[in-house]
Write a protein that holds these residues in place. Sequence first.
Motif, short mmCIF file in Angstrom:
data_model
loop_
_atom_site.label_atom_id
_atom_site.label_comp_id
_atom_site.label_asym_id
_atom_site.label_seq_id
_atom_site.Cartn_x
_atom_site.Cartn_y
_atom_site.Cartn_z
N UNK A 296 0.83 -1.21 0.00
CA UNK A 296 0.00 0.00 0.00
C UNK A 296 0.86 1.26 0.00
N UNK A 297 1.93 1.24 0.80
CA UNK A 297 2.85 2.38 0.81
C UNK A 297 3.35 2.67 -0.59
N UNK A 298 3.80 1.61 -1.27
CA UNK A 298 4.33 1.79 -2.62
C UNK A 298 3.28 2.30 -3.58
N UNK A 299 2.07 1.74 -3.49
CA UNK A 299 1.00 2.17 -4.40
C UNK A 299 0.67 3.64 -4.18
N UNK A 300 0.57 4.04 -2.90
CA UNK A 300 0.22 5.43 -2.62
C UNK A 300 1.31 6.38 -3.11
N UNK A 301 2.59 6.00 -2.86
CA UNK A 301 3.69 6.85 -3.32
C UNK A 301 3.68 6.94 -4.85
N UNK A 302 3.42 5.81 -5.49
CA UNK A 302 3.34 5.80 -6.95
C UNK A 302 2.22 6.70 -7.45
N UNK A 303 1.04 6.59 -6.84
CA UNK A 303 -0.09 7.41 -7.28
C UNK A 303 0.17 8.89 -7.01
N UNK A 304 0.84 9.18 -5.88
CA UNK A 304 1.16 10.57 -5.58
C UNK A 304 2.08 11.13 -6.66
N UNK A 305 2.97 10.28 -7.16
CA UNK A 305 3.84 10.73 -8.23
C UNK A 305 3.04 10.94 -9.51
N UNK A 306 2.13 10.00 -9.78
CA UNK A 306 1.34 10.07 -11.01
C UNK A 306 0.46 11.31 -11.03
N UNK A 307 -0.09 11.68 -9.87
CA UNK A 307 -0.96 12.87 -9.82
C UNK A 307 -0.23 14.12 -10.28
N UNK A 308 1.04 14.23 -9.93
CA UNK A 308 1.79 15.44 -10.28
C UNK A 308 2.45 15.38 -11.64
N UNK B 182 -0.85 12.42 0.52
CA UNK B 182 -0.71 11.01 0.13
C UNK B 182 0.62 10.45 0.62
N UNK B 183 1.69 11.24 0.42
CA UNK B 183 3.00 10.81 0.91
C UNK B 183 2.99 10.63 2.42
N UNK B 184 2.32 11.55 3.12
CA UNK B 184 2.27 11.47 4.58
C UNK B 184 1.56 10.19 5.01
N UNK B 185 0.45 9.88 4.31
CA UNK B 185 -0.28 8.65 4.63
C UNK B 185 0.64 7.44 4.43
#
Lengths: 314, 321
Positions: free
Chosen positions: A211-223, A297-300
């Motif tokens: 989940x950590x990896x997915x969230x970090x990935x999505x946070x990157x994708x958003x930007x 997202x990164x904080x989560x």
Amino acid sequence: MTTLPLTSPAADVDAIRRLIARHKTWDWLFGLLGVFALMFAMLVFAMLFGQMLKNGLPHLSWDFFTSFPSRRAASAGILSAWVGTVLVMLVTALVAVPLGVGAGIYLEEYAPKNLLTDIIEINVTNLAGVPSIIYGLLALGLFVYQFGLGQSIAAAGLTLALLILPVVIVATREAIRTIPQNIREGAYACGATKWQVVSHHVIPYSLPGIMTGVIIGLARAIGETAPIITIGALTFIAFLPPSPFGNPDQLISFDWLTAPFTVMPIQMFNWISRPEEAFQANAAAAGLVLVVMTLSMNAVAIWIRYHFRKKIKW
Amino acid sequence: MSSIPLKPAPQPLIVAAAAGRSLAIPSMNLRRRLTERAIEAVLLLAALVSVFTTLAIVAILVWESIAFFRTVPLLDFLTDTQWTPLFDDAHFGIIALLSGTLTTTIVALLVAIPLGTVLAIYLSEFAPFRVREVAKPFLEMLGGVPTIVYGYFALLFVTPLLQQIYPDLPGFNMLSAGLVMGIMIVPYVSSLSEDAMRAVPMNMREASYAMGATRLQTALFVVTPAALSGIASSYILGISRAVGETMVVAIAAGMQPNFSFNPVEPAATITAYIVQVALGDLPHGSLGYQTIFAAGLTLLLITLLFNIIGHILRKRFREAY
């Protein structure tokens, strides 16, 4: 290195003391330098955030979220942008999570030691280093023209999914690697098949890491802006994609997948490149929303990691 | 797929139990094995997607570049110093874009390498536990800020700031783009360098301290040399990030190709050119459309080169202890 005069013992001791004192001073100075470097980084971040807060905060209002972009800066909003971002992220997550987690599980649990595995591993490392704009070119040639998806939500979602795939794969592998071998052996001893071991033990225990990896990935994708600009996404979109529930003939329609769209960073880029000063405030406000989105997202993700690292004791 | 033959059991009780299940076991085994195989195949396919992605990237870039080089000789591409593909007097000298890429990258590295290295040494060797616990997530967050936001910061904050010191600075310039890009890369350099330093065994530090060395001496003469290849590979990663960075340069450095290594001038990088073309409306299959693929291929080759160097360095660093 200083050579010490070896005349009298007293002078000798003094010289050594001075040497030690000098080294300690340097040591202390470097500690100070490190603190300054850290404070400099924090200062830059504070200025970045402060600048956007100063220019963007007055513009942030409920209307900003519920209005379409407009020719008049004061009434322009990010409705189509944030809806587009949510929909693109939905596609990205739906594609990247199964593929990335599947690939990670394969590489950690199934892959035999052979040439193919080596090729896949080198590939994943390599893809992580490919600049994002190259993914944009891939998408332009492949998704937009070869597959005929056009400048659609589906094309953008697939592009970003490929972009964050290495992040998800690496996170999955690292999470799986922390699971002790005896957990697997225990399950095998009870007669479990490989897939039962994986689905009952490996996946659940590595879930926080994944989940950590997915969230970090999505946070990157958003930007990510560059790949989406490259596929030629329109920047002035004053309408929403068709709703999946609007059509009376079907339960869920998928027309929105092929709809033209805009996303937050594209909208922000559009406002930055306008010559009028007034639009800069819009850009700041959009940037503020974007930064808050990615940082939270990164904080989560960081929170999940810390929380579960403390909790799990094998 | 052979079913396991049931051995004759010595005791009648077990024979009865086995006979009851003997009909079920072979078919269940078969079904289970088939499912297991199918699942493995699906997972393998998922893993192969990354290989297909690489192949597709190479295929698309090479395919369109071949079409491009049929019109434009490779020699012109490499030696011409002008890049004006959309003008009537078209020139296709990639050097004009490479100079922009190189200049912004160097400016970025002049920020990122000293700052990143000092931070890495500080966090790994000097910082108290509490400072590290706060600093590491903070740096991670700094790395998570979208690049477009950094672009905004470069254009509307750093450039005006620099103009106060140096009034002749144009609104678009490579200097502010490079500086901000450097800040952006710091987290990559510092976190990878720190990982490399932490991988150095504790007893090497202890030996150094036992000889009376200070923390700084230990860091500079024991830890850094031991972690050198890891540190170097973090620099390489920083370079390949800087070369491939798009939005900061597209926003803050201007999009005008300019064969110049002077950071106070505006210039386009390879990535900025691709953005510029993509913002316009070039017909699919035209020469202008093909130029972005030729530029992209150049970019991919450069980053690939650095990635390979980094990979070799990392491999050496892993084998060190």
